[in-house]
Motif scaffolding. Structure first.
Motif, PDB file in Angstrom:
ATOM      1  N   MET A  18       0.847  -1.199   0.000  1.00  0.00           N
ATOM      2  CA  MET A  18       0.000   0.000   0.000  1.00  0.00           C
ATOM      3  C   MET A  18       0.883   1.249   0.000  1.00  0.00           C
ATOM      4  O   MET A  18       1.988   1.226   0.520  1.00  0.00           O
ATOM      5  CB  MET A  18      -0.857   0.057   1.271  1.00  0.00           C
ATOM      6  CG  MET A  18      -1.838  -1.059   1.446  1.00  0.00           C
ATOM      7  SD  MET A  18      -2.860  -0.807   2.930  1.00  0.00           S
ATOM      8  CE  MET A  18      -1.761  -1.380   4.214  1.00  0.00           C
ATOM      9  N   THR A  19       0.328   2.328  -0.546  1.00  0.00           N
ATOM     10  CA  THR A  19       0.946   3.645  -0.388  1.00  0.00           C
ATOM     11  C   THR A  19      -0.129   4.531   0.207  1.00  0.00           C
ATOM     12  O   THR A  19      -1.236   4.605  -0.332  1.00  0.00           O
ATOM     13  CB  THR A  19       1.396   4.227  -1.748  1.00  0.00           C
ATOM     14  OG1 THR A  19       2.308   3.306  -2.343  1.00  0.00           O
ATOM     15  CG2 THR A  19       2.060   5.577  -1.589  1.00  0.00           C
ATOM     16  N   TRP A  20       0.156   5.142   1.323  1.00  0.00           N
ATOM     17  CA  TRP A  20      -0.850   6.002   1.925  1.00  0.00           C
ATOM     18  C   TRP A  20      -0.244   7.316   2.398  1.00  0.00           C
ATOM     19  O   TRP A  20       0.956   7.401   2.630  1.00  0.00           O
ATOM     20  CB  TRP A  20      -1.586   5.282   3.061  1.00  0.00           C
ATOM     21  CG  TRP A  20      -0.809   4.942   4.287  1.00  0.00           C
ATOM     22  CD1 TRP A  20      -0.667   5.719   5.399  1.00  0.00           C
ATOM     23  CD2 TRP A  20      -0.087   3.731   4.571  1.00  0.00           C
ATOM     24  NE1 TRP A  20       0.098   5.056   6.345  1.00  0.00           N
ATOM     25  CE2 TRP A  20       0.459   3.841   5.867  1.00  0.00           C
ATOM     26  CE3 TRP A  20       0.152   2.560   3.861  1.00  0.00           C
ATOM     27  CZ2 TRP A  20       1.232   2.836   6.463  1.00  0.00           C
ATOM     28  CZ3 TRP A  20       0.929   1.553   4.458  1.00  0.00           C
ATOM     29  CH2 TRP A  20       1.446   1.699   5.729  1.00  0.00           C
ATOM     30  N   HIS A  21      -1.100   8.337   2.457  1.00  0.00           N
ATOM     31  CA  HIS A  21      -0.687   9.675   2.917  1.00  0.00           C
ATOM     32  C   HIS A  21      -1.537  10.049   4.111  1.00  0.00           C
ATOM     33  O   HIS A  21      -2.765   9.879   4.080  1.00  0.00           O
ATOM     34  CB  HIS A  21      -0.873  10.713   1.813  1.00  0.00           C
ATOM     35  CG  HIS A  21       0.096  10.567   0.684  1.00  0.00           C
ATOM     36  ND1 HIS A  21      -0.137   9.709  -0.375  1.00  0.00           N
ATOM     37  CD2 HIS A  21       1.305  11.142   0.456  1.00  0.00           C
ATOM     38  CE1 HIS A  21       0.895   9.787  -1.213  1.00  0.00           C
ATOM     39  NE2 HIS A  21       1.775  10.646  -0.731  1.00  0.00           N
ATOM     40  N   VAL A  22      -0.893  10.559   5.126  1.00  0.00           N
ATOM     41  CA  VAL A  22      -1.625  11.030   6.316  1.00  0.00           C
ATOM     42  C   VAL A  22      -1.071  12.399   6.710  1.00  0.00           C
ATOM     43  O   VAL A  22       0.089  12.704   6.411  1.00  0.00           O
ATOM     44  CB  VAL A  22      -1.462  10.075   7.519  1.00  0.00           C
ATOM     45  CG1 VAL A  22      -2.247   8.801   7.338  1.00  0.00           C
ATOM     46  CG2 VAL A  22      -0.006   9.774   7.804  1.00  0.00           C
ATOM     47  N   PRO A  23      -1.876  13.228   7.410  1.00  0.00           N
ATOM     48  CA  PRO A  23      -1.313  14.487   7.909  1.00  0.00           C
ATOM     49  C   PRO A  23      -0.148  14.175   8.856  1.00  0.00           C
ATOM     50  O   PRO A  23      -0.219  13.224   9.649  1.00  0.00           O
ATOM     51  CB  PRO A  23      -2.483  15.125   8.663  1.00  0.00           C
ATOM     52  CG  PRO A  23      -3.711  14.473   8.121  1.00  0.00           C
ATOM     53  CD  PRO A  23      -3.302  13.089   7.736  1.00  0.00           C
ATOM     54  N   ALA A  24       0.893  14.972   8.761  1.00  0.00           N
ATOM     55  CA  ALA A  24       2.072  14.719   9.605  1.00  0.00           C
ATOM     56  C   ALA A  24       1.762  14.908  11.081  1.00  0.00           C
ATOM     57  O   ALA A  24       2.547  14.495  11.932  1.00  0.00           O
ATOM     58  CB  ALA A  24       3.194  15.652   9.175  1.00  0.00           C
ATOM     59  N   THR A  25       0.621  15.519  11.375  1.00  0.00           N
ATOM     60  CA  THR A  25       0.262  15.770  12.775  1.00  0.00           C
ATOM     61  C   THR A  25      -0.366  14.542  13.438  1.00  0.00           C
ATOM     62  O   THR A  25      -0.616  14.556  14.642  1.00  0.00           O
ATOM     63  CB  THR A  25      -0.746  16.925  12.852  1.00  0.00           C
ATOM     64  OG1 THR A  25      -1.792  16.655  11.923  1.00  0.00           O
ATOM     65  CG2 THR A  25      -0.096  18.250  12.536  1.00  0.00           C
ATOM     66  N   THR A  26      -0.631  13.499  12.683  1.00  0.00           N
ATOM     67  CA  THR A  26      -1.275  12.318  13.274  1.00  0.00           C
ATOM     68  C   THR A  26      -0.254  11.440  14.000  1.00  0.00           C
ATOM     69  O   THR A  26       0.953  11.536  13.770  1.00  0.00           O
ATOM     70  CB  THR A  26      -1.966  11.451  12.195  1.00  0.00           C
ATOM     71  OG1 THR A  26      -1.012  11.163  11.185  1.00  0.00           O
ATOM     72  CG2 THR A  26      -3.171  12.143  11.612  1.00  0.00           C
ATOM     73  N   VAL A  27      -0.786  10.594  14.862  1.00  0.00           N
ATOM     74  CA  VAL A  27       0.049   9.640  15.610  1.00  0.00           C
ATOM     75  C   VAL A  27      -0.157   8.255  15.002  1.00  0.00           C
ATOM     76  O   VAL A  27      -1.288   7.866  14.713  1.00  0.00           O
ATOM     77  CB  VAL A  27      -0.403   9.615  17.098  1.00  0.00           C
ATOM     78  CG1 VAL A  27       0.406   8.586  17.883  1.00  0.00           C
ATOM     79  CG2 VAL A  27      -0.267  10.989  17.708  1.00  0.00           C
ATOM     80  N   PHE A  28       0.940   7.543  14.815  1.00  0.00           N
ATOM     81  CA  PHE A  28       0.860   6.175  14.277  1.00  0.00           C
ATOM     82  C   PHE A  28       0.374   5.282  15.425  1.00  0.00           C
ATOM     83  O   PHE A  28       1.153   4.864  16.276  1.00  0.00           O
ATOM     84  CB  PHE A  28       2.248   5.768  13.793  1.00  0.00           C
ATOM     85  CG  PHE A  28       2.293   4.494  13.003  1.00  0.00           C
ATOM     86  CD1 PHE A  28       1.143   3.807  12.649  1.00  0.00           C
ATOM     87  CD2 PHE A  28       3.501   3.983  12.584  1.00  0.00           C
ATOM     88  CE1 PHE A  28       1.190   2.637  11.912  1.00  0.00           C
ATOM     89  CE2 PHE A  28       3.578   2.811  11.846  1.00  0.00           C
ATOM     90  CZ  PHE A  28       2.417   2.147  11.520  1.00  0.00           C
ATOM     91  N   ALA A  29      -0.921   5.004  15.451  1.00  0.00           N
ATOM     92  CA  ALA A  29      -1.536   4.362  16.619  1.00  0.00           C
ATOM     93  C   ALA A  29      -1.288   2.857  16.665  1.00  0.00           C
ATOM     94  O   ALA A  29      -1.002   2.310  17.730  1.00  0.00           O
ATOM     95  CB  ALA A  29      -3.030   4.635  16.632  1.00  0.00           C
ATOM     96  N   SER A  30      -1.435   2.182  15.528  1.00  0.00           N
ATOM     97  CA  SER A  30      -1.219   0.733  15.553  1.00  0.00           C
ATOM     98  C   SER A  30      -0.969   0.214  14.147  1.00  0.00           C
ATOM     99  O   SER A  30      -1.313   0.876  13.160  1.00  0.00           O
ATOM    100  CB  SER A  30      -2.431   0.015  16.154  1.00  0.00           C
ATOM    101  OG  SER A  30      -3.515   0.065  15.265  1.00  0.00           O
ATOM    102  N   CYS A  31      -0.385  -0.949  14.089  1.00  0.00           N
ATOM    103  CA  CYS A  31      -0.167  -1.596  12.793  1.00  0.00           C
ATOM    104  C   CYS A  31      -0.165  -3.099  13.030  1.00  0.00           C
ATOM    105  O   CYS A  31       0.573  -3.591  13.877  1.00  0.00           O
ATOM    106  CB  CYS A  31       1.152  -1.149  12.180  1.00  0.00           C
ATOM    107  SG  CYS A  31       1.392  -1.787  10.516  1.00  0.00           S
ATOM    108  N   ALA A  32      -1.025  -3.793  12.339  1.00  0.00           N
ATOM    109  CA  ALA A  32      -1.102  -5.251  12.494  1.00  0.00           C
ATOM    110  C   ALA A  32      -0.848  -5.882  11.133  1.00  0.00           C
ATOM    111  O   ALA A  32      -1.514  -5.541  10.155  1.00  0.00           O
ATOM    112  CB  ALA A  32      -2.475  -5.651  13.010  1.00  0.00           C
ATOM    113  N   VAL A  33       0.131  -6.752  11.070  1.00  0.00           N
ATOM    114  CA  VAL A  33       0.438  -7.427   9.811  1.00  0.00           C
ATOM    115  C   VAL A  33       0.349  -8.928  10.049  1.00  0.00           C
ATOM    116  O   VAL A  33       1.078  -9.489  10.860  1.00  0.00           O
ATOM    117  CB  VAL A  33       1.841  -7.056   9.300  1.00  0.00           C
ATOM    118  CG1 VAL A  33       2.106  -7.709   7.959  1.00  0.00           C
ATOM    119  CG2 VAL A  33       1.967  -5.558   9.175  1.00  0.00           C
ATOM    120  N   GLU A  34      -0.583  -9.523   9.380  1.00  0.00           N
ATOM    121  CA  GLU A  34      -0.791 -10.967   9.470  1.00  0.00           C
ATOM    122  C   GLU A  34      -0.801 -11.527   8.050  1.00  0.00           C
ATOM    123  O   GLU A  34      -0.882 -10.755   7.102  1.00  0.00           O
ATOM    124  CB  GLU A  34      -2.135 -11.254  10.161  1.00  0.00           C
ATOM    125  CG  GLU A  34      -2.091 -10.955  11.645  1.00  0.00           C
ATOM    126  CD  GLU A  34      -3.463 -10.861  12.257  1.00  0.00           C
ATOM    127  OE1 GLU A  34      -4.394 -11.448  11.695  1.00  0.00           O
ATOM    128  OE2 GLU A  34      -3.595 -10.181  13.284  1.00  0.00           O
TER     129      GLU A  34
END
Lengths: 307, 138
Positions: free
Chosen positions: A164-180
C-alpha cells in the motif's frame, strides 16, 4: 540462492521495491520483505529479510544536536571488536561511515550517518548470507537510494509498505499496525483523539469474501453508527465503493457534544486481486470545522483514493 | 508487530526450517468429509493418571478427530513427505497470490498446530542435521 539483480547505474530497476517508513525511503530487491518494524518515530528500526534470513536493518534515532559521527563510529568499531566480531575494518560510502566485520561465517557491514534534515542518526546494516562475501557496490547502491523524505507542501506524510501507499497528515500519531498473513492494517489517530484513519489490505479474497464489496463495507460500519449512503464510482479500472455513516444519537446530544461521521472506501485492485479499504471517523463540534484528517490510499500507480 | 518474531524467526536464519520435510503421522486415519475437506483421526495415549477414581469422572477418548477446512486439507495433502516446508510455502504462495513471507507465516503457523495435535511430524533435512551435529560438537 541467486544473488539479487543490481539496477543499472543511475536507474532504479522497476523490479526493486521501495519502502517508505517514518519518513525514510529505502529501495531493496523485490524478494526482500519487511519482517520487523517500530512505530516510534524517535527511535526504532525496520528489518528486512529474503526468504532465508534477515538481510537488511535500518535504524533511526532522533538527536537534539549533531553528534560527532567519526568518534561515534570509531567507538562503535571498538565495541564490536570487544563483542567478538572478527576482522573489523572501516568502510566508507560518503556521507556514510561504515564498519565491516565477520560474525562466524557471516559478513556484517554497518553504515551510519547523521541527517541534519531530520535530525536523526541513521544506521544501515547489511547481513550477508554465510560464506558470501559482502558486495560494496550493492551496499553503495542501496545507500544511494536511501532517502529522508520531506513532508509535502500540504503537510502530509507518505508511507509505502505491505503493498500500500498512503498519505496522512504529519500531525497524526501512528496508533497501531497489524500485519498478518494476507492482511495488513495501519491506524493513524489525531493527537486530540478527535479522529482516526485506517488503511487496510486483505488478500485471499476469494476464500472469505462471500458478498459484494459494498455489502462487506456496510458490515464494517462501527457499532452505534447508521449508514447514510453507499455509492460506486469507476476509477482507472477499479470499482470503488464509498460509504458514509453517522453516529446514531439524538439531535440534542449532537448539538451539545458534536457529531461523529464515519467514511470508508473499498475496492478490489484488478492488478493483485486484493481488497483495499481506507476509512476514517471524525468528530465535529458545534459551530466548528471537522478536524483535518485528509488521507489517501493507493493500491497501484493507476489509483489514489482520497478521503 | 514484529512479523519475524511472531513466526519464530528469532535466530535471523531459517534455512534449516525451510529445508525440513513435513511428514504425516502414518498411524493417523483420514476420512473424506466433503469434496475439499478431511477429518484426520489420531490415537491418543491414555494418561497415567487416568485410573479410578479419576477415570470414573474424567472422560477419555482413545481417538481424537481433527477436522481440517478446505485450506487445511490442501496443506495436509501437500505434506506428502516428498516436499520440503519451502516447497509447501511456495505452493501456498502461488495458489493464493501471497508474498513469500505472508505464505511462510501462514503455513508455518498451521503446520505447528498440526504437529501439536500429533497428525504431522517434521523430518530435518540430512545436511541440516549434520550442521546441527557439527555445531553441537563445537
Amino acid at each position: 540462492m541467486k544473488p539479487p539483480r543490481l539496477p543499472r547505474s543511475g536507474q532504479i530497476s522497476p523490479a526493486w521495491q521501495t519502502w517508505v517508513w517514518q519518513g525514510l525511503s529505502v529501495t531493496l530487491p523485490p524478494d526482500w520483505e519487511m519482517l520487523q518494524f517500530t512505530r516510534n518515530p524517535e527511535v526504532g528500526r525496520c528489518v528486512f529479510g529474503d526468504r532465508y534470513q534477515y538481510r537488511f536493518e535500518l535504524d533511526w534515532k532522533r538527536m537534539q544536536a549533531p553528534p560527532d559521527m567519526e568518534r561515534m563510529v570509531s567507538d562503535y568499531r571498538a565495541k564490536l571488536s570487544e563483542d567478538g566480531l572478527s576482522d573489523v575494518r572501516p568502510l566508507g560510502h560518503s556521507p556514510w561511515l561504515g564498519t565491516s566485520g565477520q560474525d562466524g561465517e557471516r559478513d556484517i557491514c554497518r553504515y551510519g550517518m547523521y541527517s541534519a534534515e531530520s535530525r536523526q542518526i541513521l544506521e544501515a546494516v547489511f547481513l550477508w548470507p554465510p560464506g558470501e562475501k559482502s558486495k560494496p557496490s550493492f551496499e553503495g547502491r542501496v545507500l544511494d537510494m536511501l532517502r529522508v523524505l520531506t513532508r509535502s507542501e500540504d503537510g502530509r506524510q507518505r508511507w509505502q509498505a505491505f503493498g500500500m501507499t498512503w498519505h496522512v497528515p504529519a500531525t497524526t500519531v501512528f496508533a497501531s499496525c497489524a500485519v498478518e498473513p494476507a492482511q495488513a492494517e495501519a491506524v493513524f489517530a489525531l493527537r486530540n483523539n478527535r479522529g482516526a484513519a485506517t488503511f487496510a489490505r486483505r488478500g485471499m479474497v476469494s476464500e472469505w469474501l462471500t458478498t459484494s464489496v459494498s455489502e462487506w463495507l456496510v458490515q464494517t460500519i462501527p457499532a452505534g453508527y447508521a449508514q447514510e449512503s453507499v455509492t460506486h464510482a469507476g476509477q482507472s479500472g477499479h470499482d470503488v465503493c464509498s460509504l458514509v455513516a453517522r453516529r446514531e444519537r439524538s439531535v440534542l446530544k449532537d448539538w451539545l457534544y458534536g457529531r461523529r461521521q464515519y467514511e470508508a472506501c473499498a475496492w478490489i485492485c484488478p492488478g493483485d486481486r486484493r481488497l483495499y479499504c481506507v476509512s476514517r471517523w471524525m468528530h465535529q463540534r458545534r459551530g466548528q470545522q471537522a478536524a483535518g484528517l485528509d488521507v489517501a490510499l493507493s493500491c497501484c500507480s493507476g489509483l489514489e483514493v482520497l478521503l | 508487530m514484529k512479523r519475524g518474531d511472531s513466526a519464530g524467526l528469532g535466530s535471523g536464519d531459517w534455512r534449516a526450517m525451510l529445508a525440513a520435510y513435513p511428514v504425516r503421522n502414518i498411524a493417523a486415519a483420514v476420512r473424506e468429509k466433503g469434496e475439499n475437506t478431511v477429518t484426520v483421526v489420531v490415537k491418543t495415549q491414555k494418561p497415567k493418571y487416568m485410573v479410578p477414581p479419576i477415570s470414573w469422572f474424567v472422560p477419555y477418548s482413545p481417538e481424537r478427530e481433527i477436522d481440517l477446512d478446505a485450506i487445511g486439507t490442501r496443506l495436509w495433502r501437500w505434506c506428502d513427505g516428498q516436499r520440503t516446508v519451502e516447497d509447501v510455502i511456495d505452493l501456498f504462495k502461488d495458489t493464493y497470490d501471497l508474498s513469500f513471507h505472508e505464505a511462510r507465516a501462514a503455513v508455518v503457523d498451521y503446520l505447528r498446530k498440526l504437529i501439536q495435535r500429533g497428525i504431522l511430524a517434521v523430518m530435518m533435512a540430512p545436511d541440516s542435521q549434520e550442521n546441527q551435529a557439527e555445531n553441537d560438537a563445537k
